[in-house]
Design a protein around this motif. Structure first.
Motif, PDB file in Angstrom:
ATOM      1  N   SER B  32     -10.794   0.224   3.411  1.00  0.00           N
ATOM      2  CA  SER B  32     -10.469  -1.071   3.997  1.00  0.00           C
ATOM      3  C   SER B  32     -11.211  -1.293   5.311  1.00  0.00           C
ATOM      4  CB  SER B  32      -8.958  -1.173   4.236  1.00  0.00           C
ATOM      5  OG  SER B  32      -8.687  -2.223   5.150  1.00  0.00           O
ATOM      6  N   ASP B 111      -3.481  -3.856  -1.576  1.00  0.00           N
ATOM      7  CA  ASP B 111      -4.825  -3.257  -1.589  1.00  0.00           C
ATOM      8  C   ASP B 111      -5.883  -4.325  -1.867  1.00  0.00           C
ATOM      9  OD1 ASP B 111      -3.665  -0.864  -1.133  1.00  0.00           O
ATOM     10  OD2 ASP B 111      -4.060   0.006  -3.101  1.00  0.00           O
ATOM     11  N   SER B 115      -4.824  -4.935   4.419  1.00  0.00           N
ATOM     12  CA  SER B 115      -5.379  -3.783   5.131  1.00  0.00           C
ATOM     13  C   SER B 115      -5.051  -2.437   4.509  1.00  0.00           C
ATOM     14  CB  SER B 115      -4.813  -3.776   6.546  1.00  0.00           C
ATOM     15  OG  SER B 115      -3.430  -3.460   6.497  1.00  0.00           O
ATOM     16  N   ARG B 116      -4.220  -2.413   3.474  1.00  0.00           N
ATOM     17  CA  ARG B 116      -3.680  -1.174   2.884  1.00  0.00           C
ATOM     18  C   ARG B 116      -2.719  -0.461   3.837  1.00  0.00           C
ATOM     19  NH1 ARG B 116      -7.496   0.176  -1.477  1.00  0.00           N
ATOM     20  NH2 ARG B 116      -6.429   2.149  -1.758  1.00  0.00           N
TER      21      ARG B 116
END
Lengths: 71, 394, 358
Positions: B32, B111, B115-116
């Motif tokens: 990311s 995801d 931003s995860r």
């Protein structure tokens, strides 16, 4: 009062105070219902329509307000 | 993607026994751009002792005034990946129980669009999806809501209600905290998503006075389960605690705040008429003592953090209320409280501060609460009190 | 965007019932008692005779989706795909038979999870966003939390215990998005200097009435000549509330922002009523990445509490019993003018008795 007229009244109120005073949704309910002798709930529903149509938007500046969206 | 910045200060926080948020940021950064630039900016903050975030503005999903928190880097040229880094608050299921499938569904969406990185959970209780761009907000909302997830509250609105685990896994829960929380959330969807209050309003539902959800300190309206009737005693189990080495005279009777417990060396008796239901004895002897059988809740109002005029703990407004479906009496109370706050509250004034400003008696009268001495710690000390017209001898 | 599914509004959260493990669903509202087996394991026993064993692990709260997937894998392998989170950012795995506990604990430890957080020790820290994501942060919260828990992890895992639970919390500014004002020991990011007014931008970004209204000490007033505001510096106590309303009044000050330590709060009603935390140390420097001065101050309080408290006493109950004058003596913290309250509830905090300890 027709919903479209209430929406117009709300929009004009917000337009008039832009740049002078930030309006909270609660301020809009109080003013428009008092000015037109209608129930706050009707104003609330009209504001919801204006927001859904994106004629007005919510903003956050340390509290929540309604404004005309930036161009 | 891989490593983009040197982060010697943050790297130090990957050592040590406790799980590391830096390790988590680095895992996210492997795939990311957001997380990578977040690492870079955070390292700079650690170096400079300064935050690099700006807040607020007009950001959200169509129709809602809450659920998304606008956040922008103040040095976007340096960290373009987090020029926009908005938070999405997803309303958690009551009690924070999940299945792996449900969590993976949220992870897959995040995801793809974010931003995860997440907080499980934010202080108010929501699932916090930490950091995405404005243009991704509508797609995220479509993906989430079509799968049964909705956004939580933010701004001058009802905030996402929250609760302890309650009857799902606690023998002390006097009320069904998870059901009540779900019910309040569903009942007031409009008040949560379309901010129309003077300021924020939080509900926290605790099953008992142990208050694992910190309701009394963190909720404008605190609902705390309690009971009427006698504490249930299992004499054989009391004996077992004594045999097991518990000093019942000192640890139980000696610490009872009202001195209503007697231990004669072989049997324990409770003067229930003087018990204030603090939970100490029950919490220390869960096998021997259980709450009384008539269940309900105490409603308290007003707690908040120090901004603006000092921190408040909630205080009692309804000593005892049954909390059973369809909760009509409770919702009616909430509506009366909100109406008074709507009418009198100044911009950014919490309900607790408004009551302080206009007086608890004024609030009691306006919301038509029944008067009980349980609502106060002590009567007023000064002789300055109001009378109304009907009290005057003509 | 045409391939997006259709959005729905006002549906609320998914109903919790679909996520409950069968043993929880079957015994909902029927729990009889529980026992804490060790710092990582407790068992709840139902009136039906069913048992649910809970194993708790720590999380750093700021977690990647990879971490969540790791949790999901554990849940699927050992708990039929179920798990829950706690108020203090821990994760709980539940099984319906004691024989399943040891493999679960082993599986968790093998995957690197830290098991603990139950009983009279230190559970995970409730904390805010800090420099990771907040505009008004006077310190970092995740960094402080990590530094604290690396030092005190033995109280999490049960290797060491305390007279009662000690709840730690970190707030990165006085907004306190968390129960920091009622924790046993809490850290609060504080400013020491007033906001600086950006007169050129204030008319574009801020509304003057709400900016003036945001000040709890009425230190802000209009400055019509500049179409801006002015601050009566001697009235400002650096809360930063004006900055939350008006971004053109930045208050962050790298040299002077720091951390205050407050102690003795609690939310539980057990024995004594809930209490606010009170100021122990007004300011310690932001010395990232590990804040050694702050960690030492917390350690000082913990050691004094451990040495002086009776069994079951929380930090606040212990301090109330010995008195604050003794607290300053046993901790060695300097008593400063900042400890004497001059804000909203000040009068209640001054001593109105001739009885105190030497």
């Amino acid at each position: 009062m027709e919903t479209e007229d209430i929406k117009k009244a709300i929009y004009e109120l917000v337009e008039k105070s832009m740049g002078k005073k930030l309006l909270k949704p609660g301020d809009v309910f109080k003013k428009v219902s008092a000015d037109n002798g209608i129930d706050k709930k009707e104003v609330k529903n009209a504001l919801k329509e204006l927001i859904d149509e994106e004629k007005l938007v919510y903003s956050y500046k340390g509290g929540s307000y309604v404004e005309i969206p930036p161009k | 993607m891989g490593k983009k910045y040197d982060t010697p200060l943050l790297d130090d926080l990957e050592s040590g026994v406790f799980p590391s948020f830096v390790t988590e940021m680095k895992r996210a950064a492997e795939q990311s751009e957001y997380a990578n630039d977040l690492l870079g900016q955070l390292e700079l903050s650690f170096k400079e002792n300064l935050t690099h975030w700006k807040h607020g503005g007009i950001v959200g999903v169509r129709g809602y005034g809450g659920g998304v928190i606008g956040r922008y880097s103040d040095i976007p040229d340096q960290f373009p990946g987090i020029a926009h880094f908005h938070t999405v608050r997803v309303n958690q299921p009551s009690g924070w129980f999940y299945t792996a499938d449900a969590l993976r569904e949220i992870c897959d969406i995040w995801d793809k669009y974010g931003s995860r990185l997440t907080n499980m959970h934010g202080s108010t209780g929501d699932i916090i999806l930490l950091g995405t761009k404005t243009e991704n907000l509508e797609p995220i909302f479509a993906e989430l809501s079509s799968r049964g997830w909705d956004l939580g509250g933010s701004g001058s609105a009802m905030r996402t209600p929250n609760c302890c685990v309650g009857q799902a896994r606690c023998e002390w829960a006097n009320i069904d905290t998870m059901a009540i929380t779900n019910e309040i959330t569903q009942h007031y969807q409009d008040e949560m998503h379309r901010p129309a209050f003077p300021y924020k309003f939080k509900f926290k539902i605790a099953g008992c006075a142990v208050d694992c959800i910190a309701s009394i300190a963190r909720a404008d309206m605190s609902v705390i389960g309690t009971w009427k009737g006698d504490i249930q005693i299992d004499a054989a189990e009391v004996t077992n605690y004594a045999k097991g080495g518990m000093d019942i005279a000192e640890e139980i009777a000696g610490l009872c705040p009202t001195g209503c417990i007697t231990w004669d060396g072989s049997s324990l008796t409770i003067d229930n008429s003087n018990c204030s239901r603090c939970m100490h004895c029950i919490a220390k002897m869960p096998k021997a003592l259980r709450p009384g059988k008539e269940k309900g809740a105490t409603i308290l109002l007003g707690s908040k953090a120090p901004i603006v005029t000092g921190a408040l703990l909630s205080w009692v407004i309804v000593p005892f209320i049954k909390m059973e479906p369809p909760y009509d009496e409770f919702f009616d109370l909430v509506d009366r409280v909100w109406e008074w706050w709507d009418d009198h509250g100044k911009n950014r004034e919490r309900i607790g501060e408004l009551i302080e400003r206009l007086g608890f008696p004024a609030f009691i009268k306006a919301t038509e609460l029944d008067l009980h001495p349980q609502m106060i710690k002590e009567p007023r000390r000064d002789p300055f009190f109001f009378w109304s017209e009907e009290d005057i001898i003509k | 965007m045409s391939d997006l599914p259709e959005r729905q509004t006002d549906i609320g959260p998914p109903h919790y019932e679909q996520f409950l493990p069968p043993v929880i669903k079957n015994n909902y509202g029927k729990w009889k008692y529980h026992e804490e087996i060790d710092a990582g394991h407790m068992v709840h026993v139902s009136e039906t005779g069913d048992k649910v064993h809970t194993v708790r692990v720590a999380s750093p709260r700021l977690i990647s989706t990879d971490f969540i997937r790791d949790l999901c894998n554990i849940a699927e392998k050992y708990c039929d795909g179920h798990l829950r989170f706690t108020t203090r950012n821990n994760v709980e795995f539940m099984v319906d038979d004691e024989s399943k506990v040891a493999p679960l604990v082993k599986g968790l430890k093998d995957s690197g999870f830290l098991v603990g957080g139950i009983g009279p020790g230190i559970s995970n820290v409730v904390h805010t966003q800090g420099w990771v994501h907040c505009h008004s942060a006077a310190t970092d919260a995740s960094g402080l939390t990590k530094a604290l828990m690396d030092e005190f992890h033995e109280y999490f895992t049960g290797a060491k215990t305390l007279p009662n639970r000690v709840r730690l919390a970190v707030a990165c500014c006085v907004n306190m998005c968390g129960a920091v004002h009622c924790s046993d020991i809490a850290l609060v990011g504080v400013h020491k200097t007033p906001p600086r007014i950006d007169h050129d931008n204030i008319k574009n970004f801020c509304e003057v009435p709400s900016t003036i209204g945001s000040c709890p000490t009425t230190a802000i007033s209009p400055d019509p000549a500049k179409k801006s505001v002015k601050i009566k510096l001697e009235k400002c106590m650096y809360c930063g509330n004006c900055y939350s309303v008006c971004p053109s009044m930045p208050i962050a000050d790298a040299k002077n922002d720091g951390v205050a330590v407050v102690v003795g709060g609690k939310v539980a009603n057990l024995r004594k009523p809930p209490k606010f935390s009170k100021l122990a140390v007004p300011w310690l420097p932001n010395n990232a990445p590990r804040w050694p001065e702050v960690v030492q101050a917390v350690k000082t309080v913990l050691e004094a509490y451990e040495a002086g408290a009776k069994k079951h006493e929380r930090v606040g109950e212990w301090v109330d019993r010995i008195g604050w004058e003794k607290f300053f003596e046993v901790t060695g913290f300097e008593f400063m003018i900042q400890h004497v309250d001059d804000f909203t509830f000040a009068r209640e905090t001054w001593r109105t008795a001739a009885t105190f300890k030497w």
